[in-house]
Scaffold this active site. Structure first.
Site, mmCIF file in Angstrom:
data_model
loop_
_atom_site.group_PDB
_atom_site.id
_atom_site.type_symbol
_atom_site.label_atom_id
_atom_site.label_comp_id
_atom_site.label_asym_id
_atom_site.label_seq_id
_atom_site.Cartn_x
_atom_site.Cartn_y
_atom_site.Cartn_z
ATOM 1 N N GLY A 102 -8.107 9.365 9.315
ATOM 2 C CA GLY A 102 -8.470 9.448 10.729
ATOM 3 C C GLY A 102 -9.519 10.487 11.058
ATOM 4 N N LYS B 79 0.878 -1.166 0.000
ATOM 5 C CA LYS B 79 0.000 0.000 0.000
ATOM 6 C C LYS B 79 0.910 1.209 0.000
ATOM 7 C CE LYS B 79 -3.046 2.947 2.613
ATOM 8 N NZ LYS B 79 -3.818 3.232 3.835
ATOM 9 N N GLY C 63 -10.908 8.162 5.873
ATOM 10 C CA GLY C 63 -11.988 9.101 6.158
ATOM 11 C C GLY C 63 -13.285 8.473 6.634
ATOM 12 N N ALA D 206 -9.351 1.882 9.189
ATOM 13 C CA ALA D 206 -8.700 1.441 10.419
ATOM 14 C C ALA D 206 -9.288 2.186 11.616
ATOM 15 C CB ALA D 206 -7.189 1.673 10.343
ATOM 16 N N THR D 207 -9.013 3.509 11.654
ATOM 17 C CA THR D 207 -9.363 4.313 12.824
ATOM 18 C C THR D 207 -10.824 4.164 13.234
ATOM 19 O OG1 THR D 207 -7.714 5.912 12.107
ATOM 20 C CG2 THR D 207 -9.279 6.657 13.771
#
Lengths: 66, 267
Positions: free
Chosen positions: B168, B107, B195, B216-217
């Site tokens: 994030g 990535k 996002g 993720a976040t």
């Protein structure tokens, strides 16, 4: 002689290898890679690659991220 | 369309990237989880089959590895180049990841500054070209810019991963029109990356035609990461099915769903 391992100066005897320095900073048997002066050193060459004065060695592994 | 809908409902609607197939269209990141245990529960609940890790200097005090979690859960590892500001840094990080993890997938992230974490398009294209030439399967994190996405595809990237909004931020998909434009012209998978705040954001990304979502976040910093991971799994599936189903057109005025014919009118 002095080398820089992961940003920290380290006094090592002449002839010290990449393999020795890697094992000095991690006990991980896998998932680790090393770059000497911004060039990847394949694991197969660690034992035969000696570092020289002022060399910079980076030893990386995978961490949580992304 | 009908056939696709059927296969999706049967659970065989696979994501294909560079010839590799994935049963899940949710790609997870691992950053931000309060512990390895919480992370592992969240990854299991997400159903993901592909998950990112970052490359950092070894920490002699570290206990437990994210790699152990991924191995236990049989999740394919996708190293990233997070934290790199130049093509040179990103290329070296990708090569170290390939050596450490035995994968040529990466990535690719090349950010412009720490405040916005937005991709630097010039460095990104440069790094993508170098890595493709070096035999990598390159999945670039990119701006929601259709032209940049096209250029990344042209240099040989295996997918394009436009942001929905800053990393994030949880702001969701701020420019759905651009995401649609990217999807319309892309010949490689489009993965909405960054996002996402909640499950409806993931569903929207899929409704817009994205092939997958990477987040993720939104999960790792949720109050209950495993519960949110399950929500994201369903959100991605719902959005995918809705996309394949072919939604009704938006109308300005009401259209009765009950028939007018046969209506009883009191005199």
């Amino acid at each position: 002689m002095q080398v820089i391992v992961n940003g920290t100066p380290r006094e090592v005897p002449a002839g010290t290898t990449v393999a020795a320095l890697v094992s000095a900073v991690t006990t991980a048997a896998a998932g680790v890679a090393a770059a000497l002066n911004d060039e990847v050193v394949p694991r197969a060459l660690w034992t035969e690659t000696a570092v020289r004065e002022a060399d910079r060695l980076e030893v990386l592994t995978a961490v949580q991220g992304g | 369309m009908t056939r696709n809908t059927t296969t999706a409902e049967q659970g065989s609607d696979e994501l294909v990237i560079a010839g590799e197939t994935f049963g899940s269209r949710l790609i997870m990141g691992t950053g931000g989880a309060p512990s390895m245990h919480v992370l592992e529960e969240a990854l299991a609940a997400s159903g993901t089959e592909l998950t990112t890790v970052a490359m950092r200097r070894v920490d002699p005090a570290a206990r437990g590895s994210v790699l152990d979690v991924l191995r236990r859960r049989e999740i394919r590892v996708l190293p990233n180049t997070a934290g790199c500001f130049t093509a040179g840094e990103a290329v070296l990080t990708a090569k170290l990841a390939r050596e450490a993890l035995g994968t040529n997938w990466v990535k690719l992230e090349v950010i412009a500054d720490e405040r916005t974490l937005l991709p630097d398009p010039v460095e990104l294209i440069d790094a993508a070209e170098q890595l493709v030439d070096a035999g990598f399967v390159v999945l670039p994190y990119t701006n929601d810019d259709p032209v940049l996405a096209r250029r990344l595809e042209q240099v040989g990237c295996a997918a394009v991963m436009p942001l929905g909004s800053p990393i994030g931020s949880g702001l969701g998909v701020r420019n759905p029109h651009n995401i649609e434009l990217i999807v319309e012209s892309a010949g490689v998978p489009v993965i909405l990356d960054a996002g996402i705040g909640t499950a409806s954001d993931a569903a929207l990304a899929m409704e817009l035609g994205c092939d997958a979502v990477l987040l993720a976040t939104a999960v790792t910093r949720a109050q209950s990461p495993a519960t949110m991971a399950a929500a994201m799994r369903h959100g991605v599936q719902a959005g995918r099915l809705a996309r394949l189903a072919g939604r009704i057109p938006v109308r300005r005025h009401a259209q009765a769903s009950s028939p007018w014919a046969g209506l009883s009118r009191p005199v």
